[in-house]
Design an enzyme around this catalytic site. Structure first.
Site, mmCIF file in Angstrom:
data_model
loop_
_atom_site.group_PDB
_atom_site.id
_atom_site.type_symbol
_atom_site.label_atom_id
_atom_site.label_comp_id
_atom_site.label_asym_id
_atom_site.label_seq_id
_atom_site.Cartn_x
_atom_site.Cartn_y
_atom_site.Cartn_z
ATOM 1 N N ASP A 187 -5.273 -17.639 19.417
ATOM 2 C CA ASP A 187 -6.341 -18.630 19.345
ATOM 3 C C ASP A 187 -6.076 -19.719 20.389
ATOM 4 O O ASP A 187 -5.628 -20.812 20.082
ATOM 5 C CB ASP A 187 -6.415 -19.233 17.944
ATOM 6 C CG ASP A 187 -7.715 -19.980 17.707
ATOM 7 O OD1 ASP A 187 -8.400 -20.294 18.705
ATOM 8 O OD2 ASP A 187 -8.052 -20.253 16.545
ATOM 9 N N HIS A 210 -19.966 -20.036 37.916
ATOM 10 C CA HIS A 210 -21.163 -19.602 37.201
ATOM 11 C C HIS A 210 -22.080 -20.791 36.897
ATOM 12 O O HIS A 210 -23.289 -20.758 37.185
ATOM 13 C CB HIS A 210 -20.742 -18.902 35.907
ATOM 14 C CG HIS A 210 -21.838 -18.165 35.209
ATOM 15 N ND1 HIS A 210 -22.654 -18.763 34.271
ATOM 16 C CD2 HIS A 210 -22.239 -16.876 35.295
ATOM 17 C CE1 HIS A 210 -23.512 -17.864 33.805
ATOM 18 N NE2 HIS A 210 -23.281 -16.716 34.411
ATOM 19 N N SER A 232 -28.398 -14.138 33.849
ATOM 20 C CA SER A 232 -27.860 -15.494 33.988
ATOM 21 C C SER A 232 -28.603 -16.266 35.064
ATOM 22 O O SER A 232 -28.701 -17.493 35.007
ATOM 23 C CB SER A 232 -26.382 -15.450 34.383
ATOM 24 O OG SER A 232 -25.542 -15.390 33.273
#
Length: 539
Positions: free
Chosen positions: A261, A291, A458
């Site tokens: 995690d 991005h 995207s």
């Protein structure tokens, strides 16, 4: 490895080949009749607005993504600056719970400046989250609550994708050997060229002095060409291959080793607790941002400044909300990111990301309802798996859990190419995907004041976001419901059939999306003008 992708399932780096007209830089802004490219007719839209002497008002657009280059030459002047926050004083001047949130917020960091750069697959996280509850148990579904039925369903799906579906050890060894070769050859050329970065052109120009150098050059030329990006650098290529190896190793170990995690380790936040919202830091770039920078440029890169490229909306400020690491996003971060954007003035939210499982969808649903109550539009990419998503297995999505209703303030976007055809990678669905939009070979901003062509839904999503922002700016009295109706009713319907992604079947756009067409800014502003003019006459 025929296609290298970013962690975002909605962005593809390998450009397609076209049987018809090939795209040119900025084609997505052009007009299908005038320019023979199925763009959004943006110049015609601005000409119409100017002819009607309509003035714009500023609009904040939140981009939920992996970060942004705040110093980019084409982005720095269009970034949102929190007007009530004093930069660098380490105080929460505006009392919103976020210290020095100048450009937005990073929900993947901590106060010490550390950031989550990599995360595990949602498939593996869901498998281990419910493993003790369901694995090896006799389950009578009829006795389960709706929430438990949902958990059991997604656990079964995760289990089918995790147990026994990782790459074999032999396949993993092959991938590792290949990546090690990439790293070795890269180190050789960095040393030989005496610089840390070089391009494909540098490789082409390099004259080998011996067989080792010749073989290394030929190998790297092949590796670089997998990306089909003219100015791609070695550092980007090596990072992508290393990330690919890491993802394959995790997949191989998915049913044997619980995922680390990383998010909780750094942020300290419990991803299952919907009541904690004040975590993270103000680093909206976090040494990443390719991005998010590309998406932001499509929406609003500074127009008419003579450099780079033009964004779609001309009076927009981009608020970056960093919620996406390498790997799958966490539902809690998506939900909290939406709430942050709404509370800090965003009127449009772009979400160019997606995944196949959503264990905490109710958190996102609550945030979407909150956005709807504040008249905030959400635009999301449909995904790049070339599949029908009418079954709502692409997340996040507008379908509220345990109901048949869809969020009224949500637009789902598929990708089209310059010929008005559905992109061969795009998801589709005539019950869920609202419109198609240019998403192939889209030229936009990337870190370092650079520009790059990328494919993906995207890229299609921010095209629609830009048009929505344009409508919100020039017609500020329109509601999200009215804007969505305008977007849907003003599409351009191609005069030919397209290929259904993932098949060889010819179909119409109406079989792939609800509106049956491709978003068009010119027709949208015309329809918005007509509708607002009618409202003025009535009231």
């Amino acid at each position: 490895m025929k296609r290298i992708t970013l962690s975002f399932c909605c962005c593809i780096l390998l450009l397609q080949s076209y049987a018809q007209k090939k795209a040119i830089d900025g084609w997505h802004l052009l007009d299908s009749k005038k320019d023979s490219f199925y763009g959004i007719s943006l110049n015609e839209a601005y000409q119409f607005l100017a002819s009607k002497k309509i003035k714009s008002t500023p609009v904040i657009v939140a981009v939920l993504d992996n970060g942004i280059d705040t110093s980019h030459e084409d982005l720095k002047n269009i970034l949102w600056h929190n007007p009530k926050e004093i930069a660098g004083n380490k105080k929460d001047d505006d009392g919103n719970g976020y210290i020095d949130d100048i450009y937005g917020w990073n929900f993947l960091g901590n106060a010490d400046g550390k950031n989550v750069m990599s995360n595990s697959s949602e498939w593996i996280r869901v498998y281990w989250r419910y493993k003790d509850k369901f694995d090896g148990k006799t389950i009578n579904v009829d006795t389960l609550s709706k929430q438990e039925q949902y958990e059991y369903t997604i656990w079964q799906k995760a289990r089918s994708g995790v147990v026994g579906n990782g790459p074999s050890q032999g396949r993993l060894d092959t991938i590792r050997e290949y990546v090690n070769s990439v790293v070795f050859c890269d180190s050789l050329f960095r040393q030989k060229l005496n610089r840390p970065e070089y391009t494909l052109q540098d490789l082409n120009n390099f004259i080998a002095e011996n067989d080792i150098q010749k073989n290394a050059k030929d190998f790297l030329l092949h590796v670089f060409k997998n990306f089909d990006i003219a100015d791609v650098k070695n550092s980007f290529v090596v990072d992508e291959y290393n990330n690919y190896l890491i993802s394959q190793q995790r997949k191989a170990d998915g049913d044997k080793i619980p995922p680390e995690d990383y998010r909780k380790e750094i942020t300290g936040d419990d991803a299952t607790n919907p009541n904690t919202r004040f975590y993270g830091n103000n680093d909206v770039q976090a040494n990443d941002g390719l991005h998010g920078s590309h998406v932001s440029g499509i929406i609003a890169a500074q127009r008419n400044n003579g450099i780079g490229m033009d964004g779609i909306a001309d009076n927009v400020k981009i608020m970056m909300v960093r919620i996406a690491p390498e790997g799958d996003e966490v539902d809690k971060d998506i939900a909290t990111g939406i709430r942050y954007a709404v509370d800090n003035g965003a009127k449009v939210i772009n979400i160019s990301l997606g995944k196949s499982l959503s264990p905490d969808k109710q958190m996102i649903d609550a945030a979407v309802r909150y956005a709807a109550s504040k008249n905030v539009m959400i635009v999301q990419a449909a995904g790049n798996s070339k599949r029908n998503i009418n079954g709502f297995d692409n997340y996040p999505n507008p379908k509220y859990l345990f109901t048949d209703s869809l969020a009224p303030n949500w637009i789902t976007v598929g990708a089209s190419d310059c010929n008005g055809m559905a992109a061969d990678f795009s998801n589709y669905g005539n019950q869920l995907v609202d419109v198609f939009s240019p998403g192939v070979a889209i030229y936009s901003t990337v870190p370092g004041s650079k520009y790059m062509l990328l494919d993906g839904t995207s890229m299609a999503s921010p095209v629609v976001t830009g048009v929505v922002a344009l409508l919100r700016s020039y017609f500020p009295k329109l509601s999200t419901a009215e804007i969505k109706t305008i977007i849907m009713q003003s599409v351009v319907i191609p005069d030919k059939q397209t290929i259904m992604p993932g098949t060889n079947n010819k179909v119409t756009m109406k079989e792939l999306c609800i509106s049956g067409g491709i978003v068009n800014a010119y027709k949208a502003v015309q329809l918005a003008y007509k509708k607002t003019g009618l409202l003025k006459r009535i009231f």
